[in-house]
Design a protein around this motif. Structure first.
Motif, PDB file in Angstrom:
ATOM      1  N   GLY A   1       0.830  -1.196   0.000  1.00 46.81           N
ATOM      2  CA  GLY A   1       0.000   0.000   0.000  1.00 46.81           C
ATOM      3  C   GLY A   1       0.862   1.243   0.000  1.00 46.81           C
ATOM      4  O   GLY A   1       2.088   1.168   0.117  1.00 46.81           O
ATOM      5  N   PRO A   2       0.242   2.420  -0.114  1.00 47.54           N
ATOM      6  CA  PRO A   2       1.008   3.672  -0.181  1.00 47.54           C
ATOM      7  C   PRO A   2       1.931   3.899   1.007  1.00 47.54           C
ATOM      8  O   PRO A   2       2.984   4.530   0.867  1.00 47.54           O
ATOM      9  CB  PRO A   2      -0.087   4.746  -0.241  1.00 47.54           C
ATOM     10  N   ASP A   3       1.549   3.369   2.174  1.00 48.66           N
ATOM     11  CA  ASP A   3       2.335   3.602   3.384  1.00 48.66           C
ATOM     12  C   ASP A   3       3.178   2.404   3.795  1.00 48.66           C
ATOM     13  O   ASP A   3       3.799   2.417   4.861  1.00 48.66           O
ATOM     14  CB  ASP A   3       1.401   3.990   4.543  1.00 48.66           C
ATOM     15  N   ASN A   4       3.175   1.363   2.984  1.00 46.51           N
ATOM     16  CA  ASN A   4       3.936   0.159   3.330  1.00 46.51           C
ATOM     17  C   ASN A   4       4.665  -0.352   2.090  1.00 46.51           C
ATOM     18  O   ASN A   4       4.053  -0.954   1.207  1.00 46.51           O
ATOM     19  CB  ASN A   4       3.005  -0.917   3.881  1.00 46.51           C
ATOM     20  N   PRO A   5       5.985  -0.128   2.017  1.00 44.82           N
ATOM     21  CA  PRO A   5       6.739  -0.496   0.816  1.00 44.82           C
ATOM     22  C   PRO A   5       7.157  -1.960   0.746  1.00 44.82           C
ATOM     23  O   PRO A   5       7.854  -2.356  -0.183  1.00 44.82           O
ATOM     24  CB  PRO A   5       7.970   0.404   0.908  1.00 44.82           C
ATOM     25  N   ALA A   6       6.740  -2.776   1.709  1.00 42.76           N
ATOM     26  CA  ALA A   6       7.105  -4.191   1.684  1.00 42.76           C
ATOM     27  C   ALA A   6       6.334  -4.915   0.581  1.00 42.76           C
ATOM     28  O   ALA A   6       5.209  -4.541   0.241  1.00 42.76           O
ATOM     29  CB  ALA A   6       6.815  -4.834   3.037  1.00 42.76           C
ATOM     30  N   PRO A   7       6.903  -5.975   0.010  1.00 41.95           N
ATOM     31  CA  PRO A   7       6.222  -6.692  -1.077  1.00 41.95           C
ATOM     32  C   PRO A   7       5.047  -7.525  -0.585  1.00 41.95           C
ATOM     33  O   PRO A   7       5.054  -8.037   0.527  1.00 41.95           O
ATOM     34  CB  PRO A   7       7.327  -7.585  -1.643  1.00 41.95           C
TER      35      PRO A   7
END
Length: 220
Positions: free
Chosen positions: A200-206
């Motif tokens: 999501g926009p606030d979570n750069p994890a795959p």
């Protein structure tokens, strides 16, 4: 190949298929070796691979591009998941990985030359590049892990490298961060499809593996 390799950089250049870097059999140990083989019309012209100058830094998941009769190897990482010996479900274990933005060019003397690095360390960009107006465009990728959670961080920028001036630019952003995507360019449009996107926009994890295709008009 003279030895097994995982995800080496591979490209056709001057009538030869070049294979370099990647990881060794355990997927984790970087390989520096560089080999080439003469090819024509889809067939090998030689019986054995020729040993070339080793690449200064090994590892998988790099972009390998030919522009203006020069061979460039961009980004990548040292280390990767390792298979657990004897696992019935082929489970892997995490190992320390170092993502880098190094750029190397092979010159006329078949010697490697270090060029200015990418704006940020970037890996998983094997097929995430296109050539536009004699420049290299790279979309997405992965960068250094989160310093606290150690989770992988995906990349959402669009990068451009000018071989003439040796300058990198960030020319745009993707609709979300994505790694191991496929990029294409046709009739003024930059495309990307597939890969693994962020949470999501606030979570750069795959998280989700995608089949979406996006495009944008590219004016350079």
């Amino acid at each position: 190949l003279p030895a097994p390799r995982y995800a080496p950089a591979t490209q056709l250049w001057r009538g030869r298929l070049h294979v370099m870097g990647g990881s060794k059999e355990n997927r984790h140990t970087p390989g520096l070796e560089h080999w080439s083989l003469a090819v024509k019309n889809g067939k090998a012209l030689e019986e054995k691979w020729q040993t070339e100058t080793p690449i200064p830094r090994g590892g998988p998941h790099r972009a390998c591009v030919v522009v203006d009769d020069r061979l460039y190897v961009i980004g990548g990482q040292e280390g990767d998941f390792m298979a657990k010996p004897g696992s019935p479900i082929f489970k892997c274990s995490r190992r320390h990985e170092v993502v880098y933005g190094d750029v190397y060019m092979l010159d006329d003397e078949m010697k490697w030359k270090a060029l200015p690095p990418m704006p940020k360390p970037n890996s998983h960009i094997e097929c995430a590049w296109v050539i536009v107006n004699n420049s290299i465009i790279i979309v997405g990728g992965t960068t250094e892990k989160h310093p606290v959670t150690k989770r992988m961080i995906l990349v959402g920028e669009v990068f451009q490298f000018h071989p003439d001036s040796l300058k990198w630019l960030v020319i745009g952003k993707l609709p979300y961060r994505v790694k191991t995507t496929l990029a294409g360019f046709w009739d003024g449009w930059l495309y990307f499809t597939s890969g693994q996107r962020d949470r999501g926009p606030d979570n750069p994890a795959p998280r989700k593996v995608i089949g979406d295709m996006w495009r944008t008009k590219l004016s350079l």
